[in-house]
Design an enzyme around this catalytic site. Structure first.
Site, PDB file in Angstrom:
ATOM      1  N   ALA A   1      -4.938   7.608  -3.903  1.00 32.57           N
ATOM      2  CA  ALA A   1      -3.562   7.274  -4.299  1.00 32.57           C
ATOM      3  C   ALA A   1      -3.603   5.832  -4.791  1.00 32.57           C
ATOM      4  CB  ALA A   1      -2.629   7.430  -3.116  1.00 32.57           C
TER       5      ALA A   1
ATOM      6  N   THR B   1       0.851  -1.203   0.000  1.00 32.26           N
ATOM      7  CA  THR B   1       0.000   0.000   0.000  1.00 32.26           C
ATOM      8  C   THR B   1       0.883   1.248   0.000  1.00 32.26           C
ATOM      9  OG1 THR B   1      -1.955   1.002   1.018  1.00 32.26           O
ATOM     10  CG2 THR B   1      -0.289   0.165   2.528  1.00 32.26           C
ATOM     11  N   ASN B   2       0.296   2.398   0.250  1.00 35.80           N
ATOM     12  CA  ASN B   2       1.080   3.637   0.305  1.00 35.80           C
ATOM     13  C   ASN B   2       0.606   4.459   1.504  1.00 35.80           C
ATOM     14  OD1 ASN B   2      -1.193   5.359  -0.620  1.00 35.80           O
ATOM     15  ND2 ASN B   2      -0.963   4.136  -2.470  1.00 35.80           N
ATOM     16  N   ARG B   3       1.174   5.621   1.678  1.00 31.35           N
ATOM     17  CA  ARG B   3       0.933   6.387   2.913  1.00 31.35           C
ATOM     18  C   ARG B   3      -0.353   7.221   2.898  1.00 31.35           C
ATOM     19  NH1 ARG B   3       5.286   6.277   6.217  1.00 31.35           N
ATOM     20  NH2 ARG B   3       7.296   5.791   5.279  1.00 31.35           N
ATOM     21  N   SER B   4      -1.136   7.135   1.848  1.00 26.23           N
ATOM     22  CA  SER B   4      -2.329   7.994   1.783  1.00 26.23           C
ATOM     23  C   SER B   4      -3.309   7.691   2.919  1.00 26.23           C
ATOM     24  CB  SER B   4      -3.033   7.796   0.436  1.00 26.23           C
ATOM     25  OG  SER B   4      -4.262   8.458   0.454  1.00 26.23           O
TER      26      SER B   4
END
Ligand code: CTP
Length: 397
Positions: A271, A205-208
């Site tokens: 994101a 995943t990502n930091r959004s």
């Protein structure tokens, strides 16, 4: 927006009076000027000093002890909205009957401002025909009633009568004081980072955090738009917004592409992962001493499809989270994806972007370029919506 609006917050004597503190704080955090009035009953449940410390002005309670000889008319005339939270059966009955017997009821009668009333009481009282009739009377006079919820009541009882959530109360106030300039529009907003499974327990995943997308949905619904939020995160959704859930880039793509034609505006704040594991395992990958490698493949960039396939009046907005060459990368994405507007931010700058409540963005369209200086994500959301409205008006011209 409630920012800059004068809110007279009336607190009456019920156990839910303590929740008025949270409502007050939410209004203050969003830039409202809050003038608190407490009835004598309210002071039995909540310390006057608490509300005085959090509001914009000290608590007022008396028609007689103020320097102002006519505090009720001053408060009533200056208010942009009068909010009563919680409102007891006594306050509701007194107001419906047009009786003025304390500062709060006198202020209500001396005001032409919109009134938002949030009842809280035991189920038997709430359902009593007299209370219900008073509520109908007030509604017929244009008072907004934020209905109580089901849940735990004082004394351990469970039933209808709990004060509505801070979220619901705040939204009602906001809708009351906000100009409905997006009333005609159907807006789709995506929010959050997607999760691409590696196996049943792990994902990429990502930091959004989804905060900017949620702020956009909240601002758009407050300005009268019909809003659908497609989200990958579990957060309390703004009141009045339709919520659809998605997890992976593929999920998000199928939800958005299946309904995109129904919207006037599509805001892709999510994101979306650029890569996904090529072959997610359907069983948990066991620990091993050896180095393991993961095959990843690009996801499909469906913002490109949205940009290319948009109808002549539709507005498609993309986001660009960058660490370098902000303007150059943003213009490249605007052109490559055939967008109407791109919202670009430098996620390496302090206190902006992922997971913060604040942001600073560059808005670029084919016609214009502007910076929204460091502000709350909610303020940024309103500026983005202002830019969208201008683009929409230009298209219709
Ligand atoms: N986006 C999308 N589908 C993807 C990837 C991104 O719809 N598979 C959308 C995002 O929602 C965002 C915009 O495209 O509105 C830009 O995403 P971003 O990741 O910043 O840009 P990319 O085009 O993927 O380029 P790069 O990651 O190389 O900067």
């Amino acid at each position: 927006m409630v920012s800059g609006k004068k809110v007279v917050l009336g607190v009456t004597g019920g156990i839910a009076a303590y929740k008025a503190v949270e409502v007050c704080r939410r209004l203050i955090d969003n830039g409202a000027h809050v003038v608190p009035i407490m009835t004598s009953g309210a002071k039995r449940f909540l310390g006057e000093a608490t509300l005085s410390a959090l509001a914009s002005e000290p608590v007022k309670s008396s028609l007689w002890d103020d320097e102002d000889p006519i505090p009720h008319t001053t408060l009533g005339q200056e208010a942009d909205v009068v909010l009563i939270a919680p409102a007891t059966a006594r306050l509701i009955g007194t107001y419906a009957a047009g009786i003025s017997n304390d500062l709060l009821t006198a202020t209500l009668l001396a005001s032409r401002a919109p009134v938002v009333l949030c009842p809280a009481m035991h189920t038997e009282m709430w359902e009593h025909p007299a209370v219900q009739e008073n509520i109908r009377t007030l509604q017929s006079r244009g008072v907004t009633i934020v209905a109580p919820e089901d849940g735990k009541l004082a004394g351990g009882d469970i039933g209808k009568g709990r004060l509505a959530s801070t979220n619901a109360i705040f939204s009602a106030v906001e809708r009351t004081v906000t100009f409905n300039d997006l009333e005609e529009l159907k807006i789709l907003v995506t929010a959050g980072g997607t999760r691409e499974p590696i196996d049943p327990v792990r994902f990429i995943t990502n930091r959004s955090s989804g905060k900017q997308g949620y702020a956009l949905a909240e601002a758009a619904v407050a300005r009268g738009a019909a809003v659908t939020l497609v989200t990958t995160v579990e957060r309390e959704a703004p009141v009045g917004v339709d919520v659809l859930c998605a997890e992976t880039a593929n999920d998000l793509r199928s939800v958005v592409m299946s309904c995109a034609d129904n919207y006037d505006v599509i805001i892709m704040a999510a994101a979306v992962a650029d890569f996904q594991p090529s072959m997610p395992e359907d069983r948990k990958i066991k620990k091993s001493e050896q180095v393991i490698s993961l095959d990843i493949e690009p996801t499909h960039d469906f913002l490109v499809d949205l940009g290319k396939g948009k109808s002549p009046n539709q507005i498609v907005v993309g986001f660009a989270a960058e660490t370098d060459d902000l303007e150059k990368n943003a213009i490249d994405k605007l052109e490559r994806k055939n967008l109407d507007l791109i919202v670009a931010n430098d996620v390496s700058a302090p206190n902006t972007g992922f997971s913060y409540d604040t942001n600073e963005v560059l808005l670029i369209s084919n016609e214009d370029q502007s910076t929204v200086p460091f502000s709350s994500k909610r303020v940024v959301a309103d500026k983005i919506l202002d830019a969208i409205l201008e683009l929409r008006n230009n298209k219709n011209r």
